[in-house]
Structure formats: structure tokens, C-alpha cells
Write an enzyme that holds these catalytic residues in place. Sequence first.
Site: not given
Ligand SMILES: *Cc1c(COP(=O)(O)O)cnc(C)c1O
Length: 380
Positions: A69, A325
Site C-alpha cells: 500500500g 505510539c
Molecule cells: C496499511 C495501510 C497502508 C500501508 O500499506 P502497506 O502495504 O502496509 O505498505 C496504506 N494505507 C492504509 C489506509 C492502510 O491501512
Amino acid sequence: MIYLDNAATTPVKDEVLKSMLPYFKEVYSNPSAVYSFAGKAGIAVENARRSVAELIGARADEIYFTSGGSESDNWAIKSVAETMSSSGRGKHIITSSIEHHAVLNTCRYLETKGYEVTYIGVDKDGIVSVGEIASAIRSDTVLISVMTANNEVGTIEPIEEIGELAHSRGIVFHTDAVQSYGHIPLYVNEMNIDMLSASAHKFGGPKGVGFLYVKRDVKIHSFIHGGAQERGRRAGTYNVPGIVGMGKASELCAVSMSDDIKKEIKLREHLIDRVLSEIEGVYVNGARQKRLPGNINFYIENVEGQSLLILLDQKGICVSSGSACTSGSLDPSHVLKAMGQNDERARGSVRITLSSDTTLEQIDYVADELKRIVNQLRAK
Ligand SMILES: *Cc1c(COP(=O)(O)O)cnc(C)c1O
């Protein structure tokens, strides 16, 4: 152990793991090679691309595999910003103040590079105002990025309207759907989405793999320079097992989504009803109905969130606070603060996120323990 932190990550589903295993030892070939052994891995990658695309009504050639993400968010935002500013279209971006840090910090970075960013506020329920976005649009606005659903309070944002608004002004619309993909129905065409980020580990797939959907007519830059993978836009040897696992996870979500939604909403409402009626001074953060099926976020008056988490952990219950945190210093949640809540309320909030594997027994145990621990903490 009762794991109720599914917004942070989800366990890999059994069938997903099973689908991945052959691609470590048997079909370990690099899909980019010429011999037919390579083709086997290549076919698996392309099948996964189709499965991933199908769940959102996209075409397979609109899916670009990434490391997750965060990368998808970075790529989408930086790419549109650079493409549009180099064509002289403008350097203004609109986003919301409750985005994940993958979006917020990318925007902050772009601000140091001469871009201007407007951060749209939310109401007390955590919903972004479409009207406020409309008033923030300028002639040099090139991108609007608003998340599909928030990762802390679970609120589902009016992305369909925001996308429509963006298109009526010739602006590209990106949505971070990392919390939503595989959990709620999403259709990129009907919902006016030009770019969408998702991550496998949030929907029963492995960590370290995700994708960016890019509508055919949206121009994007190459993000990782190197080989010709992903039509030359994202170089690097394919994470074949990861991609196969993400494809499988998408297929499973397609089958179970509507049942999972019903089940999770039922459990969610049961826990909320019990807690609100049995513990005094508890409030739900975020819109009560317009939220992800598995998300609950409570503000518990006169209770310090961190102490609550530690005592719940001693009972084997994994939940999370509304606040991040970092190295001992408590940073009140930017999401709850954007919703107009003070630091005390932000610090007294807990996030409980369910999955389709969560049971009624677990939920009742959590309600019982929550009641006991809150009384204990308040008696001090
Ligand atoms: C977890 C998350 C991300 C990051 O995704 P990763 O695959 O962990 O880098 C980005 N946006 C939202 C809304 C998320 O919940």
C-alpha cells in the site's frame, strides 16, 4: 489469543498459503526469462493480475504490482504530480486530513518540492466534505486523493461523489483503498476511480505485495527504473509467490465478501451494543453506520488507552489504540484530532477490528474483560 487488530494486518488464509508454496521451490523461475519453465511462473502472475482486477471491475492491464500500500500511494501521488506539472497543467493537490501517513507524508514531501497541497477536514463523524473539496479546487489542481475508508475509525468516504466532482473538472482521482479492497464492494468505473491502492496483507494475503490500479487513459511515470517488468513502469523481478497469494486472496474475497460483511456487522453491532449499555462513558468514534463492517473505535472516558491495551493484552486480547505510539512518546491520533477531538479523547480511544473468523464467544469475552478492566482502571 484473540486477534482483533485486523486493520493492522491479517493472517494469511490457508488456501492462500497453499497457492503460494509451489512458487518457492517448484516453479521458482523468473517469469521474464524465455524458456517454457519461465512461462509457468508468468502464467501464474497473469492469472493473479486477472483475479485482482476482477474484484474491482478493472481490466488486467490496468493493474501494476507493487510492494504494498505504501508504495502504491507514493507512486500514484508522485507520478500524477510530476506528469501534470511537467506538462504545465499545475502543481496543486487536494487530499484529506485523515489519510494514512503513506499519503500524508508523500504530500508533505511534495510540498518541499514546490507543490501546494490542501488538506480537507472532516466532520465530527470522520466524513470528508465533498462541498469543501469543491471549494478547494483551483485551475491548477491536478490530483484529488481521498481514502475509500479510514484505517482508524473505519469511516467510509463519499468517494463516488468525489470522483465525479474530480472528473467534472478534469482532475485525476486517486483513492487509498487499502482498508476496503476485499472487504466492501468497489467498482472503479461506476465509482469514478482513476487510481486505487491496495495491499495483500490487509485482506488475507501475504505482506510485502500490493497493487496500483491505473485507468488506461491516466498517464503515469515509471516508479522503479530498471527492467521491463510491468510495462516498463515498475522494474524488479516479480515477487511471484506474493503475487500468486494476492490473486488467491482476491478470489476468496470475491466468493465470501457478502457473507463476511453480514457476519462482521452482526458481531460489530453486538459488541457496540453490549459495551454502550454495560459500561458508562463510552462513545463510538466515527459514523456508526457508514463504517467498515469489522471496525469499532471506542472512546472510553477517564481511561488511558495505553493502560487499557496492556491489560487487555494480559488477557490475550490484541487490539490497538487510536493513537500511534512512536518510541515511547504518545502521539495523539491525527484522525481523531481532525474529527475535532481533544488529546485526552484521542488518547482514551481503542480500535477493535474484526475478521470473518471472529466468533461471538470471542466478542463476548472481550466485552466482559473490557468491562472488568475499565472498572479496575477507573477505581484507581
Ligand atoms: C496499511 C495501510 C497502508 C500501508 O500499506 P502497506 O502495504 O502496509 O505498505 C496504506 N494505507 C492504509 C489506509 C492502510 O491501512
